[in-house]
Design a protein around this motif. Sequence first.
Motif, PDB file in Angstrom:
ATOM      1  N   UNK A 274       0.836  -1.198   0.000  1.00  0.00           N
ATOM      2  CA  UNK A 274       0.000   0.000   0.000  1.00  0.00           C
ATOM      3  C   UNK A 274       0.875   1.253   0.000  1.00  0.00           C
ATOM      4  N   UNK A 275       0.571   2.187  -0.863  1.00  0.00           N
ATOM      5  CA  UNK A 275       1.405   3.378  -1.021  1.00  0.00           C
ATOM      6  C   UNK A 275       1.573   4.155   0.277  1.00  0.00           C
ATOM      7  N   UNK A 276       0.540   4.231   1.097  1.00  0.00           N
ATOM      8  CA  UNK A 276       0.640   4.990   2.344  1.00  0.00           C
ATOM      9  C   UNK A 276       1.723   4.418   3.251  1.00  0.00           C
ATOM     10  N   UNK A 277       1.815   3.085   3.310  1.00  0.00           N
ATOM     11  CA  UNK A 277       2.833   2.469   4.153  1.00  0.00           C
ATOM     12  C   UNK A 277       4.207   2.471   3.483  1.00  0.00           C
ATOM     13  N   UNK A 278       4.244   2.159   2.193  1.00  0.00           N
ATOM     14  CA  UNK A 278       5.515   2.157   1.462  1.00  0.00           C
ATOM     15  C   UNK A 278       6.172   3.533   1.556  1.00  0.00           C
ATOM     16  N   UNK A 279       5.382   4.577   1.473  1.00  0.00           N
ATOM     17  CA  UNK A 279       5.914   5.939   1.540  1.00  0.00           C
ATOM     18  C   UNK A 279       6.596   6.209   2.878  1.00  0.00           C
ATOM     19  N   UNK A 280       6.056   5.618   3.938  1.00  0.00           N
ATOM     20  CA  UNK A 280       6.677   5.782   5.253  1.00  0.00           C
ATOM     21  C   UNK A 280       7.974   4.986   5.350  1.00  0.00           C
ATOM     22  N   UNK A 281       7.982   3.777   4.798  1.00  0.00           N
ATOM     23  CA  UNK A 281       9.235   3.015   4.773  1.00  0.00           C
ATOM     24  C   UNK A 281      10.325   3.809   4.055  1.00  0.00           C
ATOM     25  N   UNK A 282       9.954   4.385   2.921  1.00  0.00           N
ATOM     26  CA  UNK A 282      10.934   5.087   2.090  1.00  0.00           C
ATOM     27  C   UNK A 282      11.397   6.401   2.710  1.00  0.00           C
ATOM     28  N   UNK A 283      10.633   6.917   3.680  1.00  0.00           N
ATOM     29  CA  UNK A 283      11.040   8.165   4.346  1.00  0.00           C
ATOM     30  C   UNK A 283      12.081   7.915   5.434  1.00  0.00           C
ATOM     31  N   UNK A 284      12.331   6.643   5.767  1.00  0.00           N
ATOM     32  CA  UNK A 284      13.301   6.309   6.808  1.00  0.00           C
ATOM     33  C   UNK A 284      14.710   6.671   6.347  1.00  0.00           C
ATOM     34  N   UNK A 285      15.566   7.011   7.307  1.00  0.00           N
ATOM     35  CA  UNK A 285      16.913   7.458   6.942  1.00  0.00           C
ATOM     36  C   UNK A 285      17.784   6.320   6.432  1.00  0.00           C
ATOM     37  N   UNK A 286      17.494   5.079   6.844  1.00  0.00           N
ATOM     38  CA  UNK A 286      18.242   3.928   6.348  1.00  0.00           C
ATOM     39  C   UNK A 286      17.280   2.761   6.138  1.00  0.00           C
ATOM     40  N   UNK A 287      17.741   1.772   5.389  1.00  0.00           N
ATOM     41  CA  UNK A 287      16.934   0.573   5.194  1.00  0.00           C
ATOM     42  C   UNK A 287      16.716  -0.143   6.527  1.00  0.00           C
ATOM     43  N   UNK A 288      17.743  -0.168   7.361  1.00  0.00           N
ATOM     44  CA  UNK A 288      17.614  -0.815   8.662  1.00  0.00           C
ATOM     45  C   UNK A 288      16.545  -0.141   9.509  1.00  0.00           C
ATOM     46  N   UNK A 289      16.488   1.184   9.468  1.00  0.00           N
ATOM     47  CA  UNK A 289      15.465   1.903  10.224  1.00  0.00           C
ATOM     48  C   UNK A 289      14.068   1.569   9.709  1.00  0.00           C
ATOM     49  N   UNK A 290      13.933   1.413   8.397  1.00  0.00           N
ATOM     50  CA  UNK A 290      12.637   1.049   7.814  1.00  0.00           C
ATOM     51  C   UNK A 290      12.199  -0.331   8.293  1.00  0.00           C
TER      52      UNK A 290
END
Length: 638
Positions: A274-290
């Motif tokens: 879902x774009x709403x959740x994916x957008x939040x993952x992508x806003x993380x400073x690192x992949x590990x943080x996501x």
Amino acid sequence: MSVAVSTSAPLPTASDTNMVTSTFSLVDYVVFVLLLVLSLAIGLYHAYRGWGRHTIGQLLLADRKMGCFPVALSLLATFQSAVAILGVPSEIYRFGTQYWFLGCSYFLGLLIPAHIFIPIFYRLHLTSAYEYLELRFNKAVRVCGTVTFIFQMVIYMGVVLYAPSLALNAVTGFDLWLSVLTLGIVCTVYTALGGLKAVIWTDVFQTLVMFLGQLVVIIVGSAKVGGLGHVWDVASQHGLISGIELDPDPFVRHTFWTLAFGGVFMMLSLYGVNQAQVQRYLSSRTEKAAVLSCYAVFPCQQVVLCMGCLIGLVMFAYYQEYPMSTQQTQAAPDQFVLYFVMDLLRGLPGLPGLFVACLFSGSLSTISSAFNSLATVTMEDLIRPWFPHFSEVRATMLSRIIAFGYGLLCLGMAYISSQMGPVLQAAISIFGMVGGPLLGLFCLGMFFPCANPPGAIVGLLAGLIMAFWIGIGSIVTSVGSGRAPTPSNGSSFSLPSNLTAVTMATLMPSTTISKPTGLQRLYSLSYLWYSAHNSTTVIVVGLAVSLLSGGMRGRTLNPRTIYPVLPKLVALLPMSCQKRLHCKTPSQDLSVDTAVFPEKVSNGMLRGSRDKEAVDVPEDGPAHQGISPTFILQETSL
């Protein structure tokens, strides 16, 4: 997103709003207004802080600098809508604790996105989830996915604004259109001006308000009826505590298998693609943080589910001692919680206002997520590909205008919802129907290298047709038979989504009915299997069409868009088995199939000994991500 079971009776019409049992005190109004003022202040702060220096990346992805904690709470709030806050306790009150087993689905429903979807999306450096579809297939598939998502959200966001306002108006006398307009305008302003960072931080604040509001109800309610131990005893005596129902029948509304495994696919459609959740993952400073933010949602979801279920049990115990009035027994089930709260907290100034603030925090978080994700996909998928030379200033301004436009559209959809009557149930259900086919489309691309663009488009259309056939067919059959839809279909899952959460709302029968046969049997499929059924349809049809049309032969396959299923599975085998298969693990960067060996990996180009086709592999491509480029290459020959 928490999954909520929604109305089992039609939503009340505006004419029903003369049933008022309680009114707000001045303190209650102050608490409620304080929620709106603080939400608006947080949004305006982030807008003012970078005014004139905002880039499109800052507006849509918070400059990819968000930490784990705020992203995790925002992920939770996005699908913890007012529908969930009202629906889960009502479900427990009426049908018992079987629904509690939905928590079992959260483990795989969040583990799979953390280890499959997030790494692929994050490493591709996307802004919109649907950019993936162009990288994997082509632009036509990307547009089809984007249009499907926009349709899903536009239909739903008006309902998620109107329905809670209507329920609140019916119970408390709170002005219907004043609350709709206030929420819509406040949400539109801070979302459009502050961008994703404002949305995430207001989500954090609103999540805390939701926790506090529900916790107050549990504490005060259990104290009035003699404690949580007494609540549990009363529920047990009346058969409300459910055991593990192991019936494998997918047409039974709630069983352990339906909740624990059917719920996984529903969770994947929300937290995976879902774009709403994916957008939040992508806003993380690192992949590990996501990934960590996705992990952090798991205990939070369990707490939210437990609180909703406990409110339902406390409400049941309370009404065993203080029976409902005639007016309350005739109310729609979604109004039960509000009546209970007004009864319970009467004489405690400020606490009814706190719960209403909790309820509208759910609406605000869901609607703001919808606005932001819709503005993002519209800008990134429908405008910028055709106008790539937009300046940052112009693109930023246009994004704000689009967000404002969706805010006005949401208010318009809320008005349309008020005029829809029984059709409103179908409109709510559409949100859940579309999630499964979109999940199937992404899975088709990630897990099946032979899938091609024609297969993706035909598969998506087949999945949507199947979803609407079963979903609308269930509603039409129930209405046409002059009874409420059977329990097999009744419920809702919150979005979107919030965007929501998703509502598959239906009526519950008050009398025993005969077992459906033929097509009616198909229409009685449990709503929790909808996502699994529809996503499977997309994959099966998509693979069939792809193989019939030549697979990926003659087309370039981007290896970073594929998740290497076979190498990952082989890596789980003992080394002796791996040696027998003449293969190495993905971390050793060799293919499972040793028939193809790379002759040379140099200058960012991979070539195979049998295939003359060359595949671009950038420096941060699959060879650097534990993905076997050889495995990807050989699959392109399919």
